[in-house]
Design a protein around this motif. Structure first.
Motif, PDB file in Angstrom:
ATOM      1  N   THR A   1       0.805  -1.226   0.000  1.00  0.00           N
ATOM      2  CA  THR A   1       0.000   0.000   0.000  1.00  0.00           C
ATOM      3  C   THR A   1       0.837   1.276   0.000  1.00  0.00           C
ATOM      4  N   HIS A   2       2.028   1.238   0.594  1.00  0.00           N
ATOM      5  CA  HIS A   2       2.851   2.440   0.707  1.00  0.00           C
ATOM      6  C   HIS A   2       4.333   2.102   0.538  1.00  0.00           C
ATOM      7  N   LEU A   3       5.020   2.977  -0.163  1.00  0.00           N
ATOM      8  CA  LEU A   3       6.472   2.951  -0.265  1.00  0.00           C
ATOM      9  C   LEU A   3       6.948   4.269   0.320  1.00  0.00           C
ATOM     10  N   ALA A   4       7.857   4.235   1.285  1.00  0.00           N
ATOM     11  CA  ALA A   4       8.303   5.473   1.924  1.00  0.00           C
ATOM     12  C   ALA A   4       9.823   5.510   2.012  1.00  0.00           C
ATOM     13  N   GLU A   5      10.385   6.604   1.580  1.00  0.00           N
ATOM     14  CA  GLU A   5      11.816   6.870   1.680  1.00  0.00           C
ATOM     15  C   GLU A   5      11.989   8.091   2.573  1.00  0.00           C
ATOM     16  N   CYS A   6      12.884   8.002   3.547  1.00  0.00           N
ATOM     17  CA  CYS A   6      13.089   9.086   4.511  1.00  0.00           C
ATOM     18  C   CYS A   6      14.385   9.827   4.204  1.00  0.00           C
ATOM     19  N   LYS A   7      14.289  11.137   4.194  1.00  0.00           N
ATOM     20  CA  LYS A   7      15.444  11.993   3.944  1.00  0.00           C
ATOM     21  C   LYS A   7      15.420  13.157   4.932  1.00  0.00           C
ATOM     22  N   LEU A   8      16.571  13.749   5.169  1.00  0.00           N
ATOM     23  CA  LEU A   8      16.630  14.914   6.031  1.00  0.00           C
ATOM     24  C   LEU A   8      15.999  16.116   5.329  1.00  0.00           C
ATOM     25  N   SER A   9      16.528  16.458   4.148  1.00  0.00           N
ATOM     26  CA  SER A   9      16.002  17.622   3.437  1.00  0.00           C
ATOM     27  C   SER A   9      16.091  17.498   1.922  1.00  0.00           C
ATOM     28  N   ASP A  10      16.608  16.406   1.411  1.00  0.00           N
ATOM     29  CA  ASP A  10      16.818  16.217  -0.028  1.00  0.00           C
ATOM     30  C   ASP A  10      15.487  16.019  -0.754  1.00  0.00           C
ATOM     31  N   ALA A  11      15.043  17.045  -1.463  1.00  0.00           N
ATOM     32  CA  ALA A  11      13.771  16.986  -2.179  1.00  0.00           C
ATOM     33  C   ALA A  11      13.921  16.414  -3.587  1.00  0.00           C
ATOM     34  N   LYS A  12      15.143  16.073  -3.982  1.00  0.00           N
ATOM     35  CA  LYS A  12      15.344  15.427  -5.287  1.00  0.00           C
ATOM     36  C   LYS A  12      14.742  14.025  -5.199  1.00  0.00           C
TER      37      LYS A  12
ATOM     38  N   HIS B   1      14.062  10.319  -5.044  1.00  0.00           N
ATOM     39  CA  HIS B   1      14.950   9.185  -4.834  1.00  0.00           C
ATOM     40  C   HIS B   1      14.779   8.188  -5.977  1.00  0.00           C
ATOM     41  N   ARG B   2      15.876   7.792  -6.591  1.00  0.00           N
ATOM     42  CA  ARG B   2      15.835   6.951  -7.794  1.00  0.00           C
ATOM     43  C   ARG B   2      15.164   5.599  -7.531  1.00  0.00           C
ATOM     44  N   ALA B   3      15.497   4.941  -6.441  1.00  0.00           N
ATOM     45  CA  ALA B   3      14.902   3.627  -6.154  1.00  0.00           C
ATOM     46  C   ALA B   3      13.412   3.766  -5.852  1.00  0.00           C
ATOM     47  N   LEU B   4      13.026   4.834  -5.173  1.00  0.00           N
ATOM     48  CA  LEU B   4      11.602   5.055  -4.899  1.00  0.00           C
ATOM     49  C   LEU B   4      10.839   5.213  -6.206  1.00  0.00           C
ATOM     50  N   ASN B   5      11.385   5.963  -7.132  1.00  0.00           N
ATOM     51  CA  ASN B   5      10.777   6.106  -8.470  1.00  0.00           C
ATOM     52  C   ASN B   5      10.635   4.745  -9.142  1.00  0.00           C
ATOM     53  N   ARG B   6      11.687   3.971  -9.086  1.00  0.00           N
ATOM     54  CA  ARG B   6      11.697   2.639  -9.715  1.00  0.00           C
ATOM     55  C   ARG B   6      10.605   1.746  -9.131  1.00  0.00           C
TER      56      ARG B   6
END
Length: 81
Positions: free
Chosen positions: A23-34, A36-41
């Motif tokens: 249901t959900h894919l979540a990637e955590c970052k401090l402040s990088d709004a670019k 994430h390549r794996a999340l896109n994939r």
């Protein structure tokens, strides 16, 4: 709660499922709004799942294609149980 990592070491920090459905894919970052390549994939591979990049220091929430950039603090409380 799970995570996904492939043999080529692409990974997403958290995955949520209900039964056998992702249901959900979540990637955590401090402040990088670019985005994430794996999340896109993985978002392309599992189009039924909400793909979100959670930012601790989120200047502005946005939708970039299938990916959502969101402030990390309120996001867990917004999940339906």
């Amino acid at each position: 709660m799970h995570y996904i990592r492939t043999k080529d070491e692409a990974e997403v920090d958290f995955c949520l499922s209900q039964g056998d459905t992702l249901t959900h894919l979540a990637e955590c970052k401090l402040s990088d709004a670019k985005p994430h390549r794996a999340l896109n994939r993985f978002a392309e591979q599992w189009p039924q799942a909400q793909a979100v990049q959670l930012l601790r220091e989120c200047k502005a929430e946005a939708d970039i294609g299938r990916l959502q950039l969101r402030d990390a603090a309120p996001w867990p409380a917004a999940l339906e149980v």
